[in-house]
Scaffold this active site. Structure first.
Site, PDB file in Angstrom:
ATOM      1  N   TYR A  67      22.878  41.509 -26.069  1.00 17.81           N
ATOM      2  CA  TYR A  67      21.703  41.024 -26.791  1.00 17.81           C
ATOM      3  C   TYR A  67      22.088  40.519 -28.180  1.00 17.81           C
ATOM      4  O   TYR A  67      22.654  41.269 -28.994  1.00 17.81           O
ATOM      5  CB  TYR A  67      20.651  42.131 -26.934  1.00 17.81           C
ATOM      6  CG  TYR A  67      20.180  42.744 -25.634  1.00 17.81           C
ATOM      7  CD1 TYR A  67      20.282  42.073 -24.425  1.00 17.81           C
ATOM      8  CD2 TYR A  67      19.632  44.024 -25.611  1.00 17.81           C
ATOM      9  CE1 TYR A  67      19.853  42.640 -23.238  1.00 17.81           C
ATOM     10  CE2 TYR A  67      19.195  44.608 -24.431  1.00 17.81           C
ATOM     11  CZ  TYR A  67      19.317  43.909 -23.249  1.00 17.81           C
ATOM     12  OH  TYR A  67      18.894  44.491 -22.073  1.00 17.81           O
ATOM     13  N   GLY A 103       3.955  39.748 -18.119  1.00 24.19           N
ATOM     14  CA  GLY A 103       2.622  39.681 -18.701  1.00 24.19           C
ATOM     15  C   GLY A 103       1.542  39.259 -17.725  1.00 24.19           C
ATOM     16  O   GLY A 103       0.353  39.232 -18.084  1.00 24.19           O
ATOM     17  N   LEU A 104       1.913  38.958 -16.481  1.00 23.21           N
ATOM     18  CA  LEU A 104       0.936  38.508 -15.489  1.00 23.21           C
ATOM     19  C   LEU A 104      -0.074  39.598 -15.156  1.00 23.21           C
ATOM     20  O   LEU A 104      -1.183  39.305 -14.702  1.00 23.21           O
ATOM     21  CB  LEU A 104       1.653  38.064 -14.210  1.00 23.21           C
ATOM     22  CG  LEU A 104       2.596  36.863 -14.345  1.00 23.21           C
ATOM     23  CD1 LEU A 104       3.337  36.616 -13.042  1.00 23.21           C
ATOM     24  CD2 LEU A 104       1.814  35.618 -14.767  1.00 23.21           C
TER      25      LEU A 104
END
Length: 298
Positions: free
Chosen positions: A51, A203-204
């Site tokens: 990351y 996020g659906l």
């Protein structure tokens, strides 16, 4: 905050945990957010050397310098950045893992990592060599435990049989029930904890506009989102219902939620404080769509 033992380890981690990948580059702001999470009971923080080319580990290390004994820090290894920074290559060799851990320890400003995870894996990897590296690091006291981050059933089965992993990090949600087919029960049977990511399905399941997802059509995703809304009713957030669905399975130790803002942290804390779904609510959600299954890496 509820705490669960991670597999056969002695790590008791918060049921809702902090995924650090989305943190920005402001170390002071990140520290405030991470400290607030810790103050409110979150004690597991998950990062990776991949990351932000290691800077994510740096920001976590800066935040928790001087309070190491209060937190469980997990990071990951296996993706090696190219010297020119153009991308990364998969490298699960013993030599690379033993080299990479030293850099992670330095960035995290710590003498040990609570959970060191292989950040992926294929069936063609030198798996025994990879395991040797983790076992050696345990003996040296540089890591306390190790696990893998993988959604591949064939890889997971090999590590269950051949290693002393305490955890698997994998994607699991109402719209990604692939782990239910064989993996979750296998891990529960062997007392290996599941760290669930992707609980909101991009996020659906929490209010974002519907789109086709993992083999489900637009209409099926809309149906799932509507069911989450119906179960949530007036008393629950959508995200709360979606994450609580994931946490209902006994194999799941914690939901690791990506957190970048104070608003997202407050939402995570609200999820952590919420009551479990009732059995009838779980069954309603389960009956909604046929579970999807892994098509590859079986």
């Amino acid at each position: 905050m509820k705490y669960n033992k991670l597999g056969k380890s002695d790590l008791n981690i918060s049921e809702v945990s902090f995924g650090c990948m989305s943190l920005g580059t402001d170390h002071a702001e990140n520290a405030r957010l991470l400290h607030h999470a810790l103050d409110r009971g979150i004690n597991y923080f998950d990062t990776a050397d991949l990351y932000d080319k290691g800077e994510n580990e740096v920001t976590v290390g800066k935040a928790f310098n001087g309070m190491r004994d209060k937190v469980n820090i997990a990071t990951k290894v296996g993706n090696q950045w190219r010297p020119d920074g153009s991308g990364w290559d998969w490298n699960p060799t013993k030599a690379y893992i033993l080299q990479a851990v030293e850099a992670s320890l330095q960035r995290l400003q710590t003498d040990y990592i609570d959970l060191y995870q292989l950040h992926g894996g294929t069936i063609n990897d030198p798996i025994d060599e990879t395991i040797e590296a983790f076992e050696l690091l345990k003996q040296q006291g540089k890591i306390r435990y190790y696990g893998i981050s993988s959604i591949r059933p064939n890889v997971i089965r090999e590590y269950v049989q051949r290693s002393n992993i305490v955890s698997i990090m994998m994607q699991y949600s109402l719209l990604d029930r692939r782990p239910e087919e064989s993996v979750l029960d296998l891990l529960h049977e062997h007392q290996i904890g599941v760290l669930a990511r992707g609980s909101l399905a991009q996020g659906l399941l929490a209010g974002k506009p519907a789109k086709p997802y993992l083999g489900y059509t637009l209409e099926e995703v809309q149906k799932a989102a509507a069911a989450v809304k119906a179960v949530a009713g007036a008393s629950r957030m959508l995200a709360e219902t979606a994450v609580r669905f994931v946490l209902h399975h006994p194999a799941v130790t914690a939901a690791v939620l990506g957190i970048r803002t104070a608003e997202q942290l407050n939402e995570a804390l609200q999820i952590a404080a919420a009551a479990p779904l009732k059995e009838g609510e779980v069954k309603t959600l389960q009956a909604l769509l046929p579970p999807n299954k892994y098509e590859e890496h079986r």
